[in-house]
Motif scaffolding. Structure first.
Motif, short mmCIF file in Angstrom:
data_model
loop_
_atom_site.label_atom_id
_atom_site.label_comp_id
_atom_site.label_asym_id
_atom_site.label_seq_id
_atom_site.Cartn_x
_atom_site.Cartn_y
_atom_site.Cartn_z
N THR A 31 62.82 61.95 30.11
CA THR A 31 62.77 63.18 30.91
C THR A 31 63.12 64.35 30.00
O THR A 31 63.33 64.17 28.80
CB THR A 31 63.74 63.10 32.11
OG1 THR A 31 63.50 64.21 32.98
CG2 THR A 31 65.19 63.11 31.66
N TRP A 35 61.43 69.51 32.71
CA TRP A 35 60.85 68.65 33.74
C TRP A 35 61.75 68.60 34.97
O TRP A 35 61.29 68.73 36.10
CB TRP A 35 60.64 67.24 33.18
CG TRP A 35 59.84 66.31 34.05
CD1 TRP A 35 58.49 66.12 34.02
CD2 TRP A 35 60.35 65.45 35.08
NE1 TRP A 35 58.12 65.18 34.97
CE2 TRP A 35 59.23 64.76 35.63
CE3 TRP A 35 61.61 65.19 35.60
CZ2 TRP A 35 59.36 63.83 36.67
CZ3 TRP A 35 61.75 64.27 36.63
CH2 TRP A 35 60.63 63.60 37.15
N ARG A 39 61.07 70.62 38.83
CA ARG A 39 60.86 69.81 40.02
C ARG A 39 62.03 69.80 40.98
O ARG A 39 61.87 69.48 42.16
CB ARG A 39 60.53 68.37 39.61
CG ARG A 39 59.15 68.24 39.00
CD ARG A 39 58.98 66.97 38.20
NE ARG A 39 57.62 66.86 37.67
CZ ARG A 39 57.19 67.51 36.59
NH1 ARG A 39 58.02 68.32 35.94
NH2 ARG A 39 55.94 67.37 36.18
N THR A 40 63.23 70.13 40.49
CA THR A 40 64.42 70.01 41.34
C THR A 40 65.32 71.23 41.36
O THR A 40 66.11 71.40 42.29
CB THR A 40 65.28 68.82 40.89
OG1 THR A 40 65.90 69.12 39.62
CG2 THR A 40 64.45 67.55 40.75
N ASP A 153 65.57 54.84 35.95
CA ASP A 153 64.58 55.40 36.87
C ASP A 153 64.71 56.92 36.89
O ASP A 153 65.57 57.48 37.57
CB ASP A 153 64.80 54.82 38.27
CG ASP A 153 63.83 55.38 39.30
OD1 ASP A 153 62.89 56.10 38.91
OD2 ASP A 153 64.03 55.12 40.50
N ARG A 154 63.82 57.59 36.17
CA ARG A 154 63.96 59.05 36.05
C ARG A 154 63.66 59.78 37.35
O ARG A 154 64.04 60.94 37.51
CB ARG A 154 63.06 59.59 34.95
CG ARG A 154 61.58 59.63 35.30
CD ARG A 154 60.80 60.38 34.25
NE ARG A 154 59.40 60.55 34.63
CZ ARG A 154 58.53 61.29 33.94
NH1 ARG A 154 58.95 61.93 32.85
NH2 ARG A 154 57.29 61.40 34.33
N SER A 155 63.01 59.13 38.30
CA SER A 155 62.69 59.79 39.56
C SER A 155 63.91 59.92 40.47
O SER A 155 63.90 60.72 41.40
CB SER A 155 61.58 59.03 40.30
OG SER A 155 62.03 57.77 40.75
N THR A 156 64.97 59.15 40.20
CA THR A 156 66.17 59.21 41.04
C THR A 156 67.43 59.60 40.26
O THR A 156 68.24 60.38 40.76
CB THR A 156 66.42 57.87 41.74
OG1 THR A 156 66.51 56.82 40.76
CG2 THR A 156 65.31 57.55 42.72
N GLY A 218 59.91 60.18 46.58
CA GLY A 218 60.29 61.58 46.63
C GLY A 218 59.35 62.49 47.40
O GLY A 218 59.79 63.34 48.18
N ASN A 219 58.06 62.35 47.17
CA ASN A 219 57.11 63.25 47.83
C ASN A 219 57.15 63.12 49.34
O ASN A 219 57.07 64.12 50.07
CB ASN A 219 55.69 62.99 47.32
CG ASN A 219 55.49 63.43 45.89
OD1 ASN A 219 56.23 64.28 45.40
ND2 ASN A 219 54.51 62.86 45.21
#
Length: 326
Positions: A31, A35, A39-40, A153-156, A218-219
């Motif tokens: 990440t 980025w 997104r956050t 897990d980069r999404s969380t 996430g989406n």
């Protein structure tokens, strides 16, 4: 006989000393700072020390809230802790906190509504006070979310942090105009278990015998968050007859800056009225609302007499809102 009002008497918060920046996180997982920010809106989060538990965080925040309320632990007759990361499966973190504070009477229990835990706790406390079953209630949101993250897990793992916030609600006799007096004016809670797979932890005592890790789509969570949070806020406004435009401050669950902005756009809320701490704290789950509330009190934004609307959405799904005059 009129019901007692639950007045916000004191708030307090605590964040662990260790700060994990986006740049440092980029050395742990694929990440980057840009980025994550894009997104956050998050730039850093606080992480509990290895020997620091959820109850440790809760204790410091609670003592600060009790002191600000001008009370002592002996005055507290009910403790409610919203957490999804308890110290133990049992006993509850609330009973551990009760012992730490030296509270010898009353009752204590945890609420498991994930990120909505503090909103659920405020609602329960308000009902206890209204029925005359408690005088001084300590409501806490405390989390060590870092303990249940999959750091590959980069999404969380980029989203969450650790922390605690606390609020003391105190019973007071109703006076003249209920709309202008300090206290909780309305609460609203909802849940829908059909969406469990969108945001959950893949472990538990009776299913896997493990703690598990947080998993999220996430989406899809984003879409439900904006819709359900806006619905809860609109419902509160309708029930009280108070226009969204007349509310002074909005203290949302600090999940993602894009969610905060999406709700604000849907309800035409000016961005300067939205308390946002997500950049500095990340998503601290049940702790995020009281953490943000306390920051806004400390920096002078939230003042006596202000109308404040708090809201959250958590895994399950659970969601809700609380409207209070400070």
């Amino acid at each position: 006989m009129s019901e007692l009002r639950a007045r916000i008497a004191g708030v307090g918060s605590y964040l662990p000393d260790r700060i994990l920046s986006n740049d440092e996180l980029s050395n742990m997982v694929d990440t980057s700072d840009s980025w994550i920010r894009e997104r956050t809106g998050i730039r850093q989060r606080h992480i509990a020390a290895d020997d620091e538990t959820t109850c440790d965080l809760a204790e410091i925040a609670s003592r600060r809230a009790i002191e600000q309320a001008g009370l002592t632990p002996d005055d507290i007759d009910l403790i409610i802790v919203g957490t999804t990361t308890p110290d133990f499966t049992f006993p509850s973190t609330a009973t551990l906190l009760q012992a730490r504070l030296g509270v010898s009477g009353g009752a204590a229990f945890d609420v498991q509504a994930v990120c909505s835990g503090f909103i659920y706790g405020l609602t329960i406390a308000d009902n206890f006070i209204a029925r005359g079953q408690a005088q001084n209630v300590l409501v806490v949101g405390a989390e060590t979310m870092s303990r249940i993250l999959d750091w590959t897990d980069r999404s969380t793992c980029v989203l969450f942090g650790d922390g605690a916030g606390a609020m003391v609600l105190q019973a007071q006799e109703p006076g003249g105009d209920a709309a202008t007096e300090p206290g909780i004016l309305a609460t609203y809670l909802r849940s829908d278990g059909r969406f469990k797979d969108l945001l959950h932890v893949d472990g538990g005592p009776s299913s896997t015998g493990t703690v598990g890790h947080l998993r999220m789509l996430g989406n899809q969570v984003f879409r439900h968050a904006v819709t359900n949070i806006a619905e809860s806020m609109s419902t509160i406004a309708t029930r009280t007859g108070i226009k969204i435009a007349d509310i002074d401050w909005f203290v949302p669950h600090q999940a993602n800056q894009r969610i905060l902005e999406g709700v604000a756009r849907r309800l035409s809320i000016p961005t300067h009225k939205v308390i946002s701490t997500v950049a500095d704290h990340g998503n601290t789950s049940a702790a995020s609302v009281p953490l943000a509330f306390d920051r806004a009190v400390q920096d002078g934004r939230i003042k006596p007499g202000d109308l404040v609307l708090m809201e959250a959405l958590g895994g399950g799904f659970t969601w809700g809102a609380v409207l209070a005059r400070v």
